[in-house]
Design a protein around this motif. Sequence first.
Motif, PDB file in Angstrom:
ATOM      1  N   LEU A   1       0.944  -1.180  -0.049  1.00 41.40           N
ATOM      2  CA  LEU A   1      -0.221   0.100  -0.308  1.00 41.40           C
ATOM      3  C   LEU A   1       0.491   1.756  -0.288  1.00 41.40           C
ATOM      4  O   LEU A   1       1.739   1.035   0.469  1.00 41.40           O
ATOM      5  CB  LEU A   1      -0.935  -0.085   1.459  1.00 41.40           C
ATOM      6  N   THR A   2       0.591   2.372  -0.324  1.00 40.83           N
ATOM      7  CA  THR A   2       1.167   3.943  -0.147  1.00 40.83           C
ATOM      8  C   THR A   2       0.179   4.283   0.840  1.00 40.83           C
ATOM      9  O   THR A   2      -0.334   3.229   1.410  1.00 40.83           O
ATOM     10  CB  THR A   2       0.481   4.783  -1.134  1.00 40.83           C
ATOM     11  N   PRO A   3       1.729   4.890   1.351  1.00 40.90           N
ATOM     12  CA  PRO A   3       1.474   5.536   3.293  1.00 40.90           C
ATOM     13  C   PRO A   3      -0.776   5.644   3.003  1.00 40.90           C
ATOM     14  O   PRO A   3      -1.170   5.502   4.498  1.00 40.90           O
ATOM     15  CB  PRO A   3       1.727   6.290   3.219  1.00 40.90           C
ATOM     16  N   LEU A   4      -0.525   6.643   2.103  1.00 39.03           N
ATOM     17  CA  LEU A   4      -2.085   7.110   2.813  1.00 39.03           C
ATOM     18  C   LEU A   4      -3.555   5.579   2.819  1.00 39.03           C
ATOM     19  O   LEU A   4      -4.195   5.298   3.743  1.00 39.03           O
ATOM     20  CB  LEU A   4      -2.751   8.026   1.356  1.00 39.03           C
ATOM     21  N   GLU A   5      -3.131   5.258   1.458  1.00 42.17           N
ATOM     22  CA  GLU A   5      -3.738   3.981   1.846  1.00 42.17           C
ATOM     23  C   GLU A   5      -3.453   3.149   3.149  1.00 42.17           C
ATOM     24  O   GLU A   5      -4.934   2.229   3.985  1.00 42.17           O
ATOM     25  CB  GLU A   5      -3.820   3.170   1.041  1.00 42.17           C
ATOM     26  N   ALA A   6      -1.953   3.186   3.723  1.00 45.92           N
ATOM     27  CA  ALA A   6      -2.211   2.083   4.607  1.00 45.92           C
ATOM     28  C   ALA A   6      -3.252   2.635   5.921  1.00 45.92           C
ATOM     29  O   ALA A   6      -3.338   1.960   7.062  1.00 45.92           O
ATOM     30  CB  ALA A   6       0.035   1.963   5.291  1.00 45.92           C
ATOM     31  N   ALA A   7      -2.976   3.910   6.124  1.00 51.07           N
ATOM     32  CA  ALA A   7      -3.910   4.310   7.240  1.00 51.07           C
ATOM     33  C   ALA A   7      -4.961   4.160   7.435  1.00 51.07           C
ATOM     34  O   ALA A   7      -6.282   3.723   7.950  1.00 51.07           O
ATOM     35  CB  ALA A   7      -4.096   6.290   6.961  1.00 51.07           C
ATOM     36  N   GLN A   8      -5.495   4.588   5.946  1.00 45.26           N
ATOM     37  CA  GLN A   8      -6.700   4.724   5.496  1.00 45.26           C
ATOM     38  C   GLN A   8      -7.523   2.551   6.070  1.00 45.26           C
ATOM     39  O   GLN A   8      -8.921   2.069   7.120  1.00 45.26           O
ATOM     40  CB  GLN A   8      -7.714   4.305   4.388  1.00 45.26           C
ATOM     41  N   LEU A   9      -6.805   1.480   5.995  1.00 42.12           N
ATOM     42  CA  LEU A   9      -6.587  -0.217   6.278  1.00 42.12           C
ATOM     43  C   LEU A   9      -6.569  -0.273   7.996  1.00 42.12           C
ATOM     44  O   LEU A   9      -7.618  -0.824   8.375  1.00 42.12           O
ATOM     45  CB  LEU A   9      -5.851  -0.462   5.646  1.00 42.12           C
ATOM     46  N   GLY A  10      -5.487   1.132   8.487  1.00 39.85           N
ATOM     47  CA  GLY A  10      -5.477   1.225   9.867  1.00 39.85           C
ATOM     48  C   GLY A  10      -6.830   1.147  10.362  1.00 39.85           C
ATOM     49  O   GLY A  10      -7.019   0.377  11.255  1.00 39.85           O
ATOM     50  N   LYS A  11      -7.550   1.973  10.095  1.00 38.97           N
ATOM     51  CA  LYS A  11      -8.711   2.668  10.481  1.00 38.97           C
ATOM     52  C   LYS A  11      -9.682   1.835  10.666  1.00 38.97           C
ATOM     53  O   LYS A  11     -10.841   1.352  11.350  1.00 38.97           O
ATOM     54  CB  LYS A  11      -9.033   4.247   9.957  1.00 38.97           C
ATOM     55  N   ARG A  12     -10.169   1.623   9.204  1.00 44.17           N
ATOM     56  CA  ARG A  12     -10.895   0.648   8.611  1.00 44.17           C
ATOM     57  C   ARG A  12     -10.549  -0.919   9.679  1.00 44.17           C
ATOM     58  O   ARG A  12     -11.988  -1.572  10.196  1.00 44.17           O
ATOM     59  CB  ARG A  12     -11.250  -0.003   7.307  1.00 44.17           C
ATOM     60  N   LEU A  13      -9.809  -2.074  10.333  1.00 43.96           N
ATOM     61  CA  LEU A  13      -9.475  -2.551  11.102  1.00 43.96           C
ATOM     62  C   LEU A  13      -9.412  -1.901  12.345  1.00 43.96           C
ATOM     63  O   LEU A  13      -9.199  -3.415  12.976  1.00 43.96           O
ATOM     64  CB  LEU A  13      -7.964  -3.330  10.348  1.00 43.96           C
ATOM     65  N   GLU A  14      -9.726  -0.915  12.993  1.00 43.25           N
ATOM     66  CA  GLU A  14      -9.759   0.070  13.986  1.00 43.25           C
ATOM     67  C   GLU A  14     -10.640  -1.555  14.922  1.00 43.25           C
ATOM     68  O   GLU A  14     -10.264  -2.185  15.974  1.00 43.25           O
ATOM     69  CB  GLU A  14      -9.730   1.125  14.159  1.00 43.25           C
ATOM     70  N   PRO A  15     -11.804  -1.490  14.305  1.00 39.34           N
ATOM     71  CA  PRO A  15     -13.153  -2.408  15.313  1.00 39.34           C
ATOM     72  C   PRO A  15     -12.636  -3.797  15.601  1.00 39.34           C
ATOM     73  O   PRO A  15     -13.805  -4.699  16.286  1.00 39.34           O
ATOM     74  CB  PRO A  15     -14.103  -1.831  14.239  1.00 39.34           C
ATOM     75  N   TYR A  16     -11.920  -4.302  14.755  1.00 41.58           N
ATOM     76  CA  TYR A  16     -11.708  -5.810  14.844  1.00 41.58           C
ATOM     77  C   TYR A  16     -10.375  -6.402  15.999  1.00 41.58           C
ATOM     78  O   TYR A  16      -9.990  -6.958  16.066  1.00 41.58           O
ATOM     79  CB  TYR A  16     -10.844  -6.109  13.815  1.00 41.58           C
ATOM     80  N   ASP A  17      -9.103  -5.173  16.058  1.00 39.93           N
ATOM     81  CA  ASP A  17      -8.582  -5.235  17.646  1.00 39.93           C
ATOM     82  C   ASP A  17      -7.168  -5.869  17.043  1.00 39.93           C
ATOM     83  O   ASP A  17      -7.686  -6.771  17.613  1.00 39.93           O
ATOM     84  CB  ASP A  17      -9.064  -5.865  18.341  1.00 39.93           C
TER      85      ASP A  17
END
Length: 423
Positions: A236-252
Motif C-alpha cells: 500500500l501507499t502510506p495513505l492507503e495504509a492509514a485508511q486500512l489501519g482505520k478500517r481494521l480498528e474495530p477488529y482489534d
Amino acid sequence: MSGSMTQANVHSGQDATVSFPMRIRDARVVVTSPGRNFVTLKIETDQGVYGIGDATLNGREKAVVAYLEHHVIPVLIGRDARQIEDIWQFLYRGAYWRRGPVTMRAIAAVDVALWDIKGKALGAPIYDLLGGRSRDAVMVYGHANGGDIPETIDAVGRYLDAGYQAVRAQSGIPGLELAYGVGRGELHYEPADAALPTQSLWDTRKYMALAPKLFEVLRDRFGPEPRFLHDVHHRLTPLEAAQLGKRLEPYDLFWIEDPTPAENQEAFRLIRQHTTTPIAVGEVFNTIWDAKDLIQEQLIDFVRASVLGAGGLTHLRRIADFAALWQVRTGCHGATDLSPVTMGAALHFDIWVPNFGMQEYMRHTAETDAVFPHAYTFERGFLRPGDAPGHGVDLDEVLAARFPYEPRQLPVARLTDGTMWNW
Ligand code: CS2
Ligand code: MG
C-alpha cells in the motif's frame, strides 16, 4: 585479536574439556535444499567444538555463499572464536561497504555460529549467556491462509483448535490469482517457487474491500480472545495504509505488518497520525539504522528484524535494547526461508529479551527438520528453545548432501495494467 589470552579449562558441553584461546581452524558453507534452499555456515575450532550459523537469503542464496567463501572465511581462520564482538566489528566495519542483505546475513551466520561455539564451550544455552530467561515460553503465531474468506476462516479455526493464541490470517482475493500469502499446497506456504520469478497480480481496491471484511467475519466467528495478525507485504501507499489501519480498528488486530515499504521511514508518520492499529515492520531490515526513526519517533509498535537478517544476536540485541526505550517490542521474522538454525537462535533471543512481542512460526518440512536436528520444541502455540548448550540446532551433513541446491526465486507482482509493483 592475536594477543596472548589467559588459559582456562572449561566443560565443552560435548563431553570434552577445551582450553582457551579457541582458534578457528576451518569454516565452510553447506548448501542444501530439503524442500527449499538453505545456506549454512559451519565453523570449527582447534578444540573440536564447532558452531552452526544460517546464511539463507531467499532467492539470492548464491550471493551469500560467494560473499562468505571469498570474503569472510579467509579472514576468520586463526581468530579466537571467543571474540564475538571483535569479529562482528571486523566484518562490519572492516568491509568498508556496510549493511545490505548479503553482507549482514553473512555476518549473522558467523555471529550465530560463534555464539553456538561459546555456549557449547561453556556448557550453557545461549539464553543464559544473554542474561537468562525473561519468560517460560515463546508465544508464536501461525499462518492461516485460504483462497477466499470461508477457507481462511476454516484455516484459522484449525490453528485455534491446535491451541494457538495468535494467528496470522491471509485470504486470496477473488479475481486475482496468486495473492500474497496463499499457499498452493496443503500445509507449507513457500513463495520462492520457480527458477525464474512467477508473476502475480495486485489490485489495491479489491484488497482494501476484502481485508476489513475478513477480520469482521473472524471476530464474529471467534470472539474477542484470539490475537489476529495480518501481513500487507509492502503493497500500500502510506495513505492507503492509514485508511486500512482505520478500517481494521474495530477488529482489534495484534498488528498489521509492512503496510507500506519502509525505505522511507518518514512515511509512517502519516499512517500513525490516522490509526491506532498496531504496526509491525522489519523483516527486510539489516541494521539498527533501518529502524532508527521508526523506533525513536514511535512510528511502529513491533520491530520484526531477525537474527538472520540483522547481523546475528550481537546486533539484534542492540536493536531490541534501543527499541525498549520507546516500548517498541520485538516480532522476529520466522518464515520458512529462515532455517531451523535461525529459529533456534531466535528462541534463545526471544526467551531472554525483556521487550518480547511475538515470534513468527512457519513450520519447516519434515525433510528440513531431519537435516537440522534441533532442541526446540512446540506445544500448543508456544515454542521453547530447550536447554542444550549453544543454540541447540545441528546440521546432518550426510543427509544435507542428499538435497542439492535448486535454483528458486521469489515471485514478482504487477498491477492489473502491467505496472511493476511491490511483491
Ligand atoms: C513474509 C515472508 O513471513 C512473512 O511475514 O513476509 O514469508 C516473506 O514473504 C518471505 O520471508 C520472503 O522470502
Ligand atoms: Mg511479512
